[in-house]
Scaffold this motif. Structure first.
Motif, PDB file in Angstrom:
ATOM      1  N   VAL A 170      31.461 -12.925  80.064  1.00 49.87           N
ATOM      2  CA  VAL A 170      31.401 -12.463  79.006  1.00 49.87           C
ATOM      3  C   VAL A 170      32.541 -12.317  77.894  1.00 49.87           C
ATOM      4  O   VAL A 170      33.589 -11.730  78.310  1.00 49.87           O
ATOM      5  CB  VAL A 170      30.429 -11.211  78.760  1.00 49.87           C
ATOM      6  N   TRP A 171      32.231 -12.614  76.721  1.00 54.14           N
ATOM      7  CA  TRP A 171      33.407 -12.381  75.485  1.00 54.14           C
ATOM      8  C   TRP A 171      34.688 -13.172  75.860  1.00 54.14           C
ATOM      9  O   TRP A 171      35.676 -12.736  75.190  1.00 54.14           O
ATOM     10  CB  TRP A 171      33.548 -10.883  75.579  1.00 54.14           C
ATOM     11  N   GLU A 172      34.632 -14.092  76.499  1.00 54.51           N
ATOM     12  CA  GLU A 172      35.913 -15.036  76.477  1.00 54.51           C
ATOM     13  C   GLU A 172      35.709 -16.244  77.409  1.00 54.51           C
ATOM     14  O   GLU A 172      34.658 -16.377  78.017  1.00 54.51           O
ATOM     15  CB  GLU A 172      37.299 -14.405  76.983  1.00 54.51           C
ATOM     16  N   ASN A 173      36.705 -17.188  77.154  1.00 51.76           N
ATOM     17  CA  ASN A 173      36.580 -18.361  78.220  1.00 51.76           C
ATOM     18  C   ASN A 173      37.914 -18.300  78.908  1.00 51.76           C
ATOM     19  O   ASN A 173      38.757 -17.701  78.639  1.00 51.76           O
ATOM     20  CB  ASN A 173      36.615 -19.766  77.356  1.00 51.76           C
ATOM     21  N   VAL A 174      37.747 -19.276  80.027  1.00 46.49           N
ATOM     22  CA  VAL A 174      38.802 -19.089  81.025  1.00 46.49           C
ATOM     23  C   VAL A 174      39.316 -20.632  81.562  1.00 46.49           C
ATOM     24  O   VAL A 174      38.558 -21.444  81.164  1.00 46.49           O
ATOM     25  CB  VAL A 174      38.167 -18.592  82.374  1.00 46.49           C
ATOM     26  N   VAL A 175      40.365 -20.731  82.285  1.00 45.89           N
ATOM     27  CA  VAL A 175      40.590 -22.044  82.769  1.00 45.89           C
ATOM     28  C   VAL A 175      40.089 -21.783  84.329  1.00 45.89           C
ATOM     29  O   VAL A 175      40.488 -21.149  85.186  1.00 45.89           O
ATOM     30  CB  VAL A 175      42.301 -22.015  82.920  1.00 45.89           C
ATOM     31  N   GLY A 218      35.093 -23.301  71.696  1.00 45.59           N
ATOM     32  CA  GLY A 218      34.452 -22.038  70.872  1.00 45.59           C
ATOM     33  C   GLY A 218      35.212 -20.953  70.877  1.00 45.59           C
ATOM     34  O   GLY A 218      34.730 -19.999  70.167  1.00 45.59           O
ATOM     35  N   TYR A 219      36.154 -20.986  71.298  1.00 44.64           N
ATOM     36  CA  TYR A 219      37.033 -19.939  71.361  1.00 44.64           C
ATOM     37  C   TYR A 219      38.511 -19.989  70.610  1.00 44.64           C
ATOM     38  O   TYR A 219      38.609 -21.057  70.133  1.00 44.64           O
ATOM     39  CB  TYR A 219      37.296 -19.261  72.835  1.00 44.64           C
ATOM     40  N   GLY A 220      39.308 -18.901  70.560  1.00 46.55           N
ATOM     41  CA  GLY A 220      40.588 -19.060  69.914  1.00 46.55           C
ATOM     42  C   GLY A 220      40.262 -19.111  68.591  1.00 46.55           C
ATOM     43  O   GLY A 220      41.080 -19.956  67.428  1.00 46.55           O
ATOM     44  N   ARG A 221      39.408 -18.618  67.831  1.00 47.81           N
ATOM     45  CA  ARG A 221      38.922 -18.914  66.416  1.00 47.81           C
ATOM     46  C   ARG A 221      40.011 -17.962  65.557  1.00 47.81           C
ATOM     47  O   ARG A 221      40.573 -16.918  66.128  1.00 47.81           O
ATOM     48  CB  ARG A 221      37.721 -18.154  66.152  1.00 47.81           C
ATOM     49  N   ALA A 222      40.184 -18.049  64.311  1.00 55.10           N
ATOM     50  CA  ALA A 222      41.043 -17.477  63.348  1.00 55.10           C
ATOM     51  C   ALA A 222      40.147 -16.972  62.289  1.00 55.10           C
ATOM     52  O   ALA A 222      40.489 -17.105  61.168  1.00 55.10           O
ATOM     53  CB  ALA A 222      42.244 -18.435  63.075  1.00 55.10           C
TER      54      ALA A 222
END
Length: 925
Positions: A560-565, A612-616
């Protein structure tokens, strides 16, 4: 915003409420009352739903048929409202694309309506202004555009299916013939359109009929995974698996584990470069005259099983649209040879409104050349979503005026001179087509909470109008189409939620061009390959501000709450990596840093990245979370990036998993049998410390068919919405303090992957009831294990006694910091729990009591009750009902030979039981 105790200056319980604090609480209550009273009103033009949802009794709540949009397509819903406040969404049972079911995105759309981070008014250069100021500018601009015939004006939208919006754009382009319209396409259906255009001479939409197939071959196609087609696909797949004569066989070939691969009868881990080899070999075996290199032994075995299964009935082959168009076209030719066209695979016109739209690449070229003076980005965010090699952000430097319209003050809004807030779908009049082409009318469940406008109203303002009557703009489209029959058809469409008869008839196009432009030999690859996909919970970032979806576990990793490699075990071993170890991924120009997650069944030299992540978004929920995998995308290959390097950074970060351990280790939590076998129960002789209970009618129980569960999380999000379950944040989840009443476990060490939903078992001999020192855990006469919140003193004894670990403890007052808008969203039938109280699944006791009261009032027998999780489940894996009625659906499933008890050795006699997965018998596919 989710509760985060690390931001609290004092973690101790609050002091006793004195007069000052009491007045403050009263003020907050009055503020909430004002919020609901002033803005939580029905639109008087909206029409309630005529036929109540199955298992739901009428009362003070009202239901409205409407829809929310996802990727530009309608997701049909019924919205439940109390005193003008929408509190729950259900799938529309009358709609052919929903059939009463939904997905996690649709369920979570409710929170998007109440999102406290939504834009609440127009801004000019970041400063709040009124709509009157913008209308004055728009009136002057419209007059100037009339004189110049629209020269220098550009409109940028995402894909959409609204006939009204299309009509407005046509009218605007006719009025301003030198203006241009561009689409920022997400690329999800690009290969499908190109393949059908090449094969049939026209761009069509594929309409697979999974319920008509006896064998499904899925190659790099996660058709049961997240996306706008998930609900319809899952409904059809569930129907195929429930067939009594012969259960559908599913064979999957893919490089990265997916939800579809997890429930497959046969899964082949396939390197990305081997996809074309597999398809060519399959085509050659079918006599299509394709020159194919010899496949590997594992591929050959998969092909042999696929062809053997194909001879036994109707077969459907699906190729993911993230693949090159040439491979999708080859898949269509294979389907033709298998006899699938017109039987298990149909075609229809595209539900999207494309008109004469140009690409965003054309827009960027014109911006760079100084040909664009005014750009309106309507409900799209190109600064974040445009592919990096287009250099959209650089071209903005030559743009005199940028207008942005959206729900949030996002990355594009921060660069715009004007930011114009849009209405949420649930407070808008609009129209849209569903994935099957059926057109629906979107009617508002509530008047707008904030000073916002609809897309239709905004375009009307741009054209010099007032933009205040959205209903007139939408109804005008259909008044022109229906003529004198308008009033009757309009009311019928509002009542049902869609236009009767609007679903297009399937097409039978003739094949015009069988030529294939396939690489005869895969070029040598340097470095690693990354497959880039939309995220399972926040998609491409459009849901990154939705806390429910951020805290919904990814179906396979349970992160949850993030993405990964995501990497394979072999690659992890080569670099000495473990879950959470930070790495850098680089293509030589772009460098991304993120933690790794090791996934069994992934191709060895392949990375899996999600968008979908790394938003600013300054001050937003998603600010600073995860990495932006979209920076590696390119226009030529948007879903794949080659030539990457992976470099360990020598540090580790904690990851928040709801299920950090995914192995059964010899236990039989998830059982599998052949269709002829029985799930064996152990004969346990154990002491019975509980007094015998006389049989009662009704007696509630549940079964969960593990052969049908696809791990989609629709049940988890539906339960959260129904039962006011709070969001707790990443830190709390990492400490094992997630609050979901229903979890979906994922196991990877059985005969195949498996999903197992685990709600409260409602045990007849419940250890939690024996352990509770204050009798807060009690047993109802109809078999429910309930929690009396007023008695609970927070010893957590019940949780330690529970062998299923399904009880949740409120370590903090998670709901104390919720905005007024979020408080207004809560279901008034369910108590909001406080700090220090244990909570758990109640079998939706509020729905049971609502049905009981209605039956008593009408002097009728108690009818069917549908829990929130059962209502949402698209495959009908969850069945709930009265087990005292031997003819009920739940009783029939409990009599199924596959029925078994989880942890039967605990002798708790749970009311929730499972149906074992069905594994293929020897010789089957």
């Amino acid at each position: 915003m989710p509760f985060d105790p690390t931001t609290e200056p004092n973690r101790r319980p609050p002091a006793e409420i004195d007069r000052r604090n009491l007045l403050k609480l009263m003020g907050a209550s009055l503020s909430l009352a004002g919020f609901v009273g002033c803005t939580g009103n029905h639109d008087e033009n909206a029409l309630p739903y005529v036929r109540q949802p199955e298992g739901v009794t009428p009362g003070i709540a009202k239901w409205y048929a409407t829809a929310v949009t996802f990727c530009g397509l309608a997701q049909p819903v019924l919205g439940k409202t109390y005193t003008g406040r929408p509190v729950k969404l259900e799938g529309n049972p009358d709609h052919p694309a929903a059939q009463g079911k939904s997905d996690a995105f649709t369920q979570a759309a409710l929170l998007g309506l109440y999102d406290p981070n939504r834009s609440r008014g127009p801004r000019r250069l970041g400063t709040p202004v009124g709509w009157a100021s913008f209308r004055r500018w728009a009136t002057e601009n419209a007059a100037a555009m009339d004189r110049r015939r629209g020269e220098g004006f550009r409109l940028l939208t995402g894909p959409f299916s609204s006939p009204t919006l299309a009509r407005q754009i046509r009218a605007l382009l006719a009025r301003w013939p030198l203006a241009r319209w561009h689409i920022l396409d997400d690329g999800l259906f690009t290969a499908e359109r190109a393949a059908t255009q090449s094969l049939f001479g026209q761009s069509l939409t594929l309409q697979p009929s999974f319920d008509q197939a006896s064998t499904i071959l899925a190659i790099e196609d996660d058709f049961l995974g997240p996306g706008p087609r998930q609900t319809l696909n899952a409904v059809q797949f569930g129907a195929a698996r429930r067939k009594g004569d012969r259960r559908v066989q599913l064979l999957v070939a893919e490089a990265v584990p997916s939800a579809t691969g997890a429930v497959a009868d046969q899964r082949l881990a396939l390197a990305p470069d081997e996809t074309a080899t597999l398809l060519r070999a399959l085509a050659a075996r079918l006599g299509l005259g394709i020159d194919a290199p010899a496949p590997g032994s594992q591929q050959e075995a998969w092909i042999s099983k696929a062809l053997a299964a194909a001879t036994q009935g109707r077969t459907l082959l699906t190729v993911g649209t993230t693949q090159p168009a040439a491979l999708v076209k080859l898949g269509l030719l294979i389907n033709e040879r298998l006899g699938a066209l017109g039987r298990t695979l149909h075609f229809s016109p595209s539900p999207f409104e494309s008109l004469q739209a140009e690409s965003i690449a054309d827009l960027v070229a014109d911006m760079a050349a100084g040909k664009v003076e005014t750009l309106l980005c309507l409900d799209t965010n190109p600064v974040y979503h445009a592919l990096p090699d287009l250099d959209f952000t650089a071209a903005l430097g030559k743009l005199p005026l940028l207008l942005h319209a959206g729900l949030h003050f996002d990355e594009t809004a921060a660069r715009a001179q004007w930011h114009l807030p849009l209405q949420h779908d649930l407070e808008s009049w609009s129209d849209a087509r569903a994935v099957d082409g059926t057109t629906g009318i979107l009617q508002p469940l509530v008047r707008p909470f904030f000073d916002v406008r609809s897309r239709h109203g905004l375009l009307d303002i741009i054209a010099g109008g007032e933009g205040n009557d959205d209903r007139a703009l939408v109804s005008g489209t259909w008044r022109n189409a229906w003529g004198e029959a308008f009033e009757e058809k309009w009311r019928a469409a509002l009542f049902k939620g869609f236009v009767e008869g609007s679903r297009p008839e399937p097409l039978s196009p003739a094949v015009r061009d069988r030529s294939l432009e396939l690489e005869t030999k895969s070029p040598p690859r340097q470095g690693l390959a990354a497959l880039i996909r939309p995220d399972a919970t926040v998609w491409d970032g459009v849901f990154s501000e939705n806390a429910w979806l951020q805290e919904t576990p990814k179906p396979l990793s349970k992160l949850v709450w993030e993405n990964v490699v995501q990497i394979a075990p072999a690659l992890a071993a080569r670099h000495g990596l473990a879950d959470g170890d930070m790495v850098e991924v680089s293509d030589g120009h772009i460098r991304l840093q993120g933690p790794v997650f090791i996934a069994r069944g992934q191709a060895d030299e392949t990375l899996a990245l999600t968008l979908g992540y790394g938003r600013a978004i300054a001050g937003g929920l998603s600010e600073g979370i995860g990495h932006d995998a979209g920076l590696l995308r390119r226009s030529s290959t948007p879903w794949r990036c080659d030539g990457l390097t992976l470099t360990p950074l020598g540090k580790t970060v904690p990851l928040a998993f709801t299920q950090p351990h995914q192995q059964q280790e010899g236990r039989d939590f998830v059982r599998s049998v052949t269709a002829r076998e029985k799930a064996v129960e152990t004969d346990i002789a154990a002491a019975d410390f509980y007094p015998p209970r006389p049989p009662q009618d009704p007696s509630w129980g549940m079964t969960i068919d593990l052969d049908l569960c696809i791990g989609c999380n629709a049940c988890v999000t539906a339960c959260q919405a129904e039962n006011n379950i709070p969001v707790v944040g990443k830190a709390m989840v990492a400490q094992g303090r997630a609050m979901h009443w229903l979890r979906v476990d994922h196991y990877t060490d059985g005969p195949g992957d498996a999903f197992q939903p685990v709600p409260c078992m409602h045990c007849e001999q419940a250890p939690c009831e024996m352990g509770c020192p204050v009798n807060a855990a009690v047993h109802s006469i109809d078999g429910l294990n309930l929690q009396v919140y007023n008695r609970c003193i927070g010893t957590r004894t019940c949780s330690s006694y529970c062998p299923y670990k399904v009880r949740r403890f409120n370590w903090f007052n998670y709901t104390a910091g919720d905005a007024d808008s979020v408080q207004a969203m809560r279901n008034p039938q369910v108590t909001v729990r406080s700090r220090g109280v244990m909570e758990k699944c109640t079998y939706c006791v509020q729905r049971i009591e609502e049905a009981r009261i209605a039956a008593d009032r009408e002097n009728q027998p108690l009818g069917e009750v549908v829990t929130a999780c059962q209502q949402a489940c698209p495959t009908q894996a969850i069945v709930f009902g009265n087990i005292a009625d031997r003819g009920s659906h739940v009783s029939r499933t409990k009599a199924d030979p596959r029925n078994y008890t989880l942890l039967e050795e605990a002798n708790t006699r749970p009311r929730t039981t499972y149906l074992a997965r069905i594994r293929p018998e020897e010789g089957e596919g």
